[in-house]
Write an enzyme that holds these catalytic residues in place. Structure first.
Site, PDB file in Angstrom:
ATOM      1  N   GLU A  80      29.089 -13.151   6.841  1.00 45.78           N
ATOM      2  CA  GLU A  80      27.470 -13.267   6.722  1.00 45.78           C
ATOM      3  C   GLU A  80      27.322 -12.178   6.804  1.00 45.78           C
ATOM      4  OE1 GLU A  80      22.636 -14.862   9.135  1.00 45.78           O
ATOM      5  OE2 GLU A  80      25.841 -16.044   9.021  1.00 45.78           O
ATOM      6  N   ASP A  81      27.404 -10.919   7.584  1.00 43.91           N
ATOM      7  CA  ASP A  81      26.904  -9.639   7.736  1.00 43.91           C
ATOM      8  C   ASP A  81      27.715  -8.322   7.297  1.00 43.91           C
ATOM      9  OD1 ASP A  81      24.540 -10.790   8.248  1.00 43.91           O
ATOM     10  OD2 ASP A  81      25.081 -10.427  10.989  1.00 43.91           O
TER      11      ASP A  81
END
Length: 729
Positions: A80-81
């Site tokens: 996600e990051d």
């Protein structure tokens, strides 16, 4: 970074103590992978981001998960990051770890129409992934717990948003999975940000009476311990004040002050075996006065999440009530950490959980949600996963858990679809009850069935509580009654269009219909009507989505030059045309022509209309949703644009068809409603279809579409009426 490395070394030592034989090199690789990819990212408190996955891994270890779970805990934010990919994680750490990480990852690359839709779709993705691997939700709960512990560094708006989401979603899921310790902490952390004033008042009150509370807890604990030592029972006795949110609910739901909340105290007695549990309860009742009706035996009848314990509420010599929970060490582990406490693998079968039946019920429930849209999914989840429960028994003594408010229909479908579909009656505690009877804890339920049963009725959808029953009834309608569903769905769809000031002609436009069908994920209008009819999608949601396509098409039209009018396009008459209305209708390019109303669809003022040039009999006026108009492609040049005059002219005949459960006085009740509305009935016929249903056809006179819609709505309130619709060709 030296502090982070020191924390990791301490964590690794805990792994060696907790998980004998764990591959610490592999776990360390996951930590290093996360540290490398998160790089210079910082948390809101200014610490290195990798401290967050390390803290999540510590929680995961505490609740007793395995090596794969620890790796996934370190990697849970990487996809996600960071620039890490699913394929990269799968290659380095295996498919199980990659699937868990992907299940926890938010859908960041999708555009949503609202924050609520985004929240629901992410929750849906995560819980559907949980069907494949329960560890997805366990790691997400650990992730949320650490985020709530450090939420003080977020903005006030973010604090409230995350606290509300935690209270509505994650705390109830933790409860449903039996993870009481984490559930309590999530609730306490959340309510502190949702109502800081109310919580502050409780905390100040508890601080003022802290010395008194500690003295009471100590005295009672010593009394219980001394009595059990006399009997040479090996035990551990704990006493505590009930957690903050529990006190908060009692005070603010019952409008009490802290001093009025009597059951503030709870004690826990942990013993070695089940036999001691029952013996200890007897000793507790010797020491204190038991409160009648407050004994709960969750050992002989465990909760579906495998919670087991004896509960008894008693009153001490000081007149203060308190609860005592008695359980074994194993029961205590399950009560604290729920499903996670059963996470043990069989040798040589990596990825297969030995205690898989402990959470099979979770998977069964979630599997029934997979075809619903995000909003329905969330509402179903609230009912089945988050709501209070009732525990009832089969005649054979098996325990069935149902949502609070459930009926015998819910019970029947929880056993099997075939039981529900052939249900003809229900017996609760040896007494016949209605299908809408609300079940209570401890009821013994027996379902009567018959092979000649005609199956569920639509009324059942208003009686049931569980999503499982709702989905199974919808499946029955979907398979067995397609034609009826199409009629029922079309009527509901048209009514919703009317409510939103839209017309069927808006939907049928060439620049709208294909995109509209794609938007609602159906290949044809009939399929969509059928889905609305059996409850697979609501008419409101379908119209909302189609309305967006109509708006998009209108925006494009404004940007494009006006096309040349064609005979089949529905256009208002040019302003310069001064045609006189005939029978309340103005026909473009044929002023004053003979007009008659088509019997196939019987239009009335308010309906979008189109004219057909007949051979020698003038213009026949049809509704634009008339089947004959929609199917006519051979002679497009004979269709002419027509509109209603601004002023209404008398009354107009139209035919309606009514489906109902057959009974005495049905026809009389329908005619009474029409007479009460001052609507003239031209013809009326009724027939029994032979399966307990009746079909009624009525030709009535109305002034306009609004009067007709009101009449049809009133007819739906007649007892037994299941459907009203207009003929459409």
């Amino acid at each position: 970074m030296s502090d982070v490395l020191e924390k990791y070394r301490q964590f690794e030592s805990a792994i060696i103590r907790t998980i004998p034989g764990a591959n610490t090199d592999r776990i360390r690789s996951a930590f290093e992978f996360a540290r490398l990819h998160h790089g210079t990212q910082l948390r809101k408190d200014g610490t290195e981001f990798v401290t967050h996955p390390l803290a999540v891994a510590e929680i995961v270890l505490e609740i007793g998960l395995d090596e794969d779970s620890l790796c996934a805990a370190f990697l849970h934010d990487c996809i996600e990051d960071t620039d890490a990919t699913f394929e990269e994680i799968e290659k380095l750490f295996g498919p199980d770890v990659a699937i868990i990480v992907d299940g926890v990852t938010k859908l960041t690359r999708v555009t949503y129409t609202s924050k609520e839709e985004e929240q629901m779709e992410n929750l849906r993705k995560m819980l559907i992934a949980m069907v494949r691997d329960i560890r997805v939700i366990l790691i997400k709960i650990a992730d949320r717990l650490h985020n709530m512990r450090t939420i003080e560094y977020q903005t006030a708006e973010k604090q409230r948003e995350k606290a509300l989401e935690t209270m509505e979603i994650y705390a109830p899921i933790a409860h449903r999975l039996g993870m009481q310790k984490i559930k309590w902490e999530l609730e306490d952390l959340s309510i502190d940000y949702l109502d800081p004033i109310g919580c502050g008042k409780i905390k100040r009150g508890l601080r003022r009476q802290q010395a008194r509370d500690e003295s009471f807890l100590s005295r009672v604990r010593e009394m219980i311990q001394a009595r059990l030592l006399e009997e040479e029972i090996k035990c551990k006795v704990e006493g505590r004040i009930k957690h903050l949110y529990s006190i908060y609910r009692k005070m603010y739901e019952q409008n009490k002050e802290l001093a009025e909340v009597l059951d503030l105290y709870a004690f826990r007695v942990i013993v070695d075996d089940i036999e001691d549990c029952y013996y200890v309860m007897g000793l507790v009742h010797e020491l204190f006065h038991p409160i009648p009706g407050k004994i709960k035996d969750y050992i002989s009848t465990p909760k579906p999440n495998d919670y087991r314990s004896l509960h008894t509420s008693v009153i001490g010599s000081e007149g203060v009530p308190f609860e005592v929970q008695i359980r074994t060490v194993e029961m205590h582990q399950t009560a604290e950490y729920g499903i996670a406490a059963h996470w043990k693998y069989k040798e040589g079968r990596e990825g297969k959980v030995a205690d898989e039946e402990k959470f099979a019920w979770v998977r069964r429930q979630l599997e029934s949600y997979q075809e619903s849209d995000a909003q329905d999914f969330f509402q179903a989840l609230k009912i089945d996963m988050f709501a209070d429960e009732v525990f009832v028994y089969t005649p054979g003594g098996d325990v069935v858990s149902l949502p609070a408010g459930a009926t015998p229909i819910d019970f029947a479908y929880s056993i099997h679809s075939a039981i529900g579909n052939t249900m003809t009656g229900a017996i609760v505690n040896r007494r016949m009850v209605t299908f809408s009877h609300i079940l209570q804890n401890g009821d013994i339920v027996e379902i009567l069935t018959s092979k000649s049963s005609k199956g569920p009725t639509r009324d059942w959808l208003n009686m049931i509580k569980s999503t499982e029953a709702r989905n199974k009834i919808r499946q029955f309608f979907k398979k067995e009654k397609r034609e009826e569903n199409i009629l029922h769905g079309k009527m509901n769809f048209e009514a919703e269009l009317k409510r939103q000031n839209l017309q069927m002609s808006d939907v049928l436009r060439e620049d709208v219909l294909p995109k509209a069908l794609a938007r609602v994920s159906f290949s044809s209008l009939e399929d969509m009507f059928a889905a609305i009819g059996y409850g697979g999608v609501s008419s409101q949601k379908a119209v909302n989505k189609i309305r967006e396509e109509i708006r998009n098409a209108d925006k494009l039209k404004k940007k494009e030059p006006e096309p040349e009018p064609s005979p089949v396009m529905v256009l208002k008459p040019p302003r310069e045309q001064k045609a006189k209305p005939v029978k309340g209708v103005m026909v473009e390019s044929l002023p004053g022509c003979l007009v008659k109303f088509a019997k196939c669809c019987a239009p009335v003022p308010g309906d979008p209309i189109i004219g057909f040039v007949t051979r020698g009999f003038g213009v026949s006026v049809h509704r634009q949703d008339c089947v004959n108009y929609l199917r006519s492609k051979k002679e497009p040049d004979r269709w002419v644009n027509s509109t209603w005059a601004d002023t209404e002219s008398g009354t107009y005949s139209t035919e309606i068809q009514i489906s109902a459960s057959d009974r005495k006085s049905l026809a009389m009740d329908i005619m009474t409603v029409l007479n009460a509305l001052d609507i003239k009935i031209e013809s009326f016929s009724a027939r029994n279809l032979g399966d307990g249903t009746a079909f009624i056809s009525a030709t009535i006179e109305v002034k306009n579409r609004d009067e007709l819609v009101r009449a049809m709505a009133r007819l739906m309130s007649v007892q037994g009426v299941t459907d009203t619709r207009r003929v459409d060709g």
